[in-house]
Design a protein around this motif. Structure first.
Motif, PDB file in Angstrom:
ATOM      1  N   THR A  43       0.839  -1.198   0.000  1.00 33.77           N
ATOM      2  CA  THR A  43       0.000   0.000   0.000  1.00 33.77           C
ATOM      3  C   THR A  43       0.876   1.249   0.000  1.00 33.77           C
ATOM      4  OG1 THR A  43      -0.103   0.050   2.411  1.00 33.77           O
ATOM      5  CG2 THR A  43      -1.852  -1.164   1.253  1.00 33.77           C
ATOM      6  N   TRP A  44       0.285   2.330  -0.469  1.00 39.35           N
ATOM      7  CA  TRP A  44       0.986   3.609  -0.469  1.00 39.35           C
ATOM      8  C   TRP A  44      -0.014   4.710  -0.153  1.00 39.35           C
ATOM      9  CZ3 TRP A  44       0.089   7.927  -3.491  1.00 39.35           C
ATOM     10  CH2 TRP A  44      -0.811   7.769  -4.544  1.00 39.35           C
ATOM     11  N   GLU A  45       0.541   5.840   0.316  1.00 39.26           N
ATOM     12  CA  GLU A  45      -0.263   7.041   0.516  1.00 39.26           C
ATOM     13  C   GLU A  45       0.661   8.246   0.536  1.00 39.26           C
ATOM     14  OE1 GLU A  45      -1.121   7.633   5.119  1.00 39.26           O
ATOM     15  OE2 GLU A  45      -1.578   5.572   4.479  1.00 39.26           O
ATOM     16  N   PHE A  46       0.089   9.414   0.217  1.00 34.08           N
ATOM     17  CA  PHE A  46       0.824  10.664   0.359  1.00 34.08           C
ATOM     18  C   PHE A  46       0.813  11.066   1.826  1.00 34.08           C
ATOM     19  CE2 PHE A  46      -0.509  11.495  -4.147  1.00 34.08           C
ATOM     20  CZ  PHE A  46       0.752  11.698  -4.676  1.00 34.08           C
ATOM     21  N   ASN A  94       4.185  15.953   0.024  1.00 32.86           N
ATOM     22  CA  ASN A  94       5.592  16.096  -0.361  1.00 32.86           C
ATOM     23  C   ASN A  94       6.355  14.787  -0.241  1.00 32.86           C
ATOM     24  OD1 ASN A  94       5.567  18.846  -1.036  1.00 32.86           O
ATOM     25  ND2 ASN A  94       5.672  19.405   1.121  1.00 32.86           N
ATOM     26  N   SER A  95       5.697  13.758   0.274  1.00 30.28           N
ATOM     27  CA  SER A  95       6.329  12.450   0.451  1.00 30.28           C
ATOM     28  C   SER A  95       5.305  11.354   0.181  1.00 30.28           C
ATOM     29  CB  SER A  95       6.874  12.286   1.868  1.00 30.28           C
ATOM     30  OG  SER A  95       7.856  13.258   2.158  1.00 30.28           O
ATOM     31  N   ILE A  96       5.834  10.160  -0.115  1.00 28.23           N
ATOM     32  CA  ILE A  96       5.022   8.957  -0.277  1.00 28.23           C
ATOM     33  C   ILE A  96       5.447   7.981   0.818  1.00 28.23           C
ATOM     34  CG2 ILE A  96       4.596   6.945  -1.742  1.00 28.23           C
ATOM     35  CD1 ILE A  96       5.102   8.780  -4.172  1.00 28.23           C
ATOM     36  N   ILE A  97       4.465   7.392   1.478  1.00 25.47           N
ATOM     37  CA  ILE A  97       4.745   6.362   2.476  1.00 25.47           C
ATOM     38  C   ILE A  97       4.289   5.030   1.898  1.00 25.47           C
ATOM     39  CG2 ILE A  97       4.339   5.531   4.817  1.00 25.47           C
ATOM     40  CD1 ILE A  97       3.459   8.405   5.522  1.00 25.47           C
ATOM     41  N   GLN A  98       5.207   4.095   1.816  1.00 24.47           N
ATOM     42  CA  GLN A  98       4.864   2.742   1.376  1.00 24.47           C
ATOM     43  C   GLN A  98       4.735   1.846   2.603  1.00 24.47           C
ATOM     44  OE1 GLN A  98       7.841   1.442  -1.466  1.00 24.47           O
ATOM     45  NE2 GLN A  98       6.375   1.701  -3.114  1.00 24.47           N
ATOM     46  N   ASP A  99       3.689   1.045   2.624  1.00 27.61           N
ATOM     47  CA  ASP A  99       3.484   0.033   3.669  1.00 27.61           C
ATOM     48  C   ASP A  99       3.517   0.629   5.073  1.00 27.61           C
ATOM     49  OD1 ASP A  99       3.297  -1.951   1.667  1.00 27.61           O
ATOM     50  OD2 ASP A  99       5.473  -2.060   1.574  1.00 27.61           O
ATOM     51  N   LYS A 100       2.782   1.730   5.249  1.00 34.35           N
ATOM     52  CA  LYS A 100       2.736   2.455   6.523  1.00 34.35           C
ATOM     53  C   LYS A 100       2.387   1.526   7.682  1.00 34.35           C
ATOM     54  CE  LYS A 100       0.670   6.531   8.643  1.00 34.35           C
ATOM     55  NZ  LYS A 100      -0.238   7.662   8.388  1.00 34.35           N
ATOM     56  N   GLY A 101       3.156   1.645   8.758  1.00 34.57           N
ATOM     57  CA  GLY A 101       2.904   0.892   9.969  1.00 34.57           C
ATOM     58  C   GLY A 101       3.494  -0.508   9.991  1.00 34.57           C
ATOM     59  N   SER A 102       4.095  -0.935   8.889  1.00 32.01           N
ATOM     60  CA  SER A 102       4.707  -2.266   8.848  1.00 32.01           C
ATOM     61  C   SER A 102       6.220  -2.140   9.018  1.00 32.01           C
ATOM     62  CB  SER A 102       4.397  -2.965   7.518  1.00 32.01           C
ATOM     63  OG  SER A 102       5.188  -2.426   6.473  1.00 32.01           O
ATOM     64  N   GLU A 103       6.888  -3.271   9.197  1.00 32.03           N
ATOM     65  CA  GLU A 103       8.350  -3.210   9.297  1.00 32.03           C
ATOM     66  C   GLU A 103       8.993  -2.923   7.945  1.00 32.03           C
ATOM     67  OE1 GLU A 103      10.098  -7.689   9.183  1.00 32.03           O
ATOM     68  OE2 GLU A 103       9.148  -7.098  11.047  1.00 32.03           O
ATOM     69  N   ASP A 104       8.210  -2.971   6.871  1.00 36.95           N
ATOM     70  CA  ASP A 104       8.699  -2.634   5.526  1.00 36.95           C
ATOM     71  C   ASP A 104       8.402  -1.187   5.146  1.00 36.95           C
ATOM     72  OD1 ASP A 104       9.624  -5.246   5.096  1.00 36.95           O
ATOM     73  OD2 ASP A 104       7.657  -5.894   4.370  1.00 36.95           O
ATOM     74  N   GLU A 105       7.968  -0.369   6.098  1.00 39.05           N
ATOM     75  CA  GLU A 105       7.604   1.018   5.803  1.00 39.05           C
ATOM     76  C   GLU A 105       8.800   1.793   5.251  1.00 39.05           C
ATOM     77  OE1 GLU A 105       6.596   4.918   8.408  1.00 39.05           O
ATOM     78  OE2 GLU A 105       5.154   3.270   8.636  1.00 39.05           O
ATOM     79  N   TYR A 106       8.552   2.504   4.167  1.00 40.57           N
ATOM     80  CA  TYR A 106       9.539   3.402   3.567  1.00 40.57           C
ATOM     81  C   TYR A 106       8.883   4.744   3.327  1.00 40.57           C
ATOM     82  CZ  TYR A 106      13.192   0.008   2.417  1.00 40.57           C
ATOM     83  OH  TYR A 106      14.198  -0.915   2.481  1.00 40.57           O
ATOM     84  N   VAL A 107       9.633   5.806   3.517  1.00 38.38           N
ATOM     85  CA  VAL A 107       9.167   7.147   3.202  1.00 38.38           C
ATOM     86  C   VAL A 107      10.068   7.692   2.104  1.00 38.38           C
ATOM     87  CG1 VAL A 107       8.779   9.483   4.043  1.00 38.38           C
ATOM     88  CG2 VAL A 107       8.312   7.524   5.537  1.00 38.38           C
TER      89      VAL A 107
END
Length: 90
Positions: A36-39, A44-57
């Motif tokens: 999943t992704w969200e702004f 100004n940023s994209i968060i991938q996999d928010k709240g998981s250990e794979d989260e990237y900003v």
């Protein structure tokens, strides 16, 4: 960083961001990941996999209908991190 150091041919990586908040990573034409992704609130940023250990900003440097440039901190080794910019073109 060279392609050999990165471990794959970065030129063959594609990301499909879907309007429903999902994404798919492709490498050499095959799916290699999804999630999943969200702004962020300021978009100004994209968060991938928010709240998981794979989260990237990813901080967006440029976003148009045909280009997406973003950067993130990448772990290079146990002692080294670096800021890496990715550039995607449609």
């Amino acid at each position: 960083m060279s392609v050999e150091e990165f471990g794959s041919d970065i030129k063959d990586i594609q990301i499909q961001f879907n309007k429903d908040g999902s994404y798919i990573h492709f490498g050499e034409g095959e799916e290699i990941g999804n999630g999943t992704w969200e702004f962020t609130a300021d978009e100004n940023s994209i968060i991938q996999d928010k709240g998981s250990e794979d989260e990237y900003v990813f901080d967006i440097n440029k976003l148009t209908s045909s280009e997406l440039y973003f950067e993130t901190e990448e772990v290079i080794s146990d002692e080294l991190t670096d800021i890496v910019e990715y550039r995607f073109n449609r």
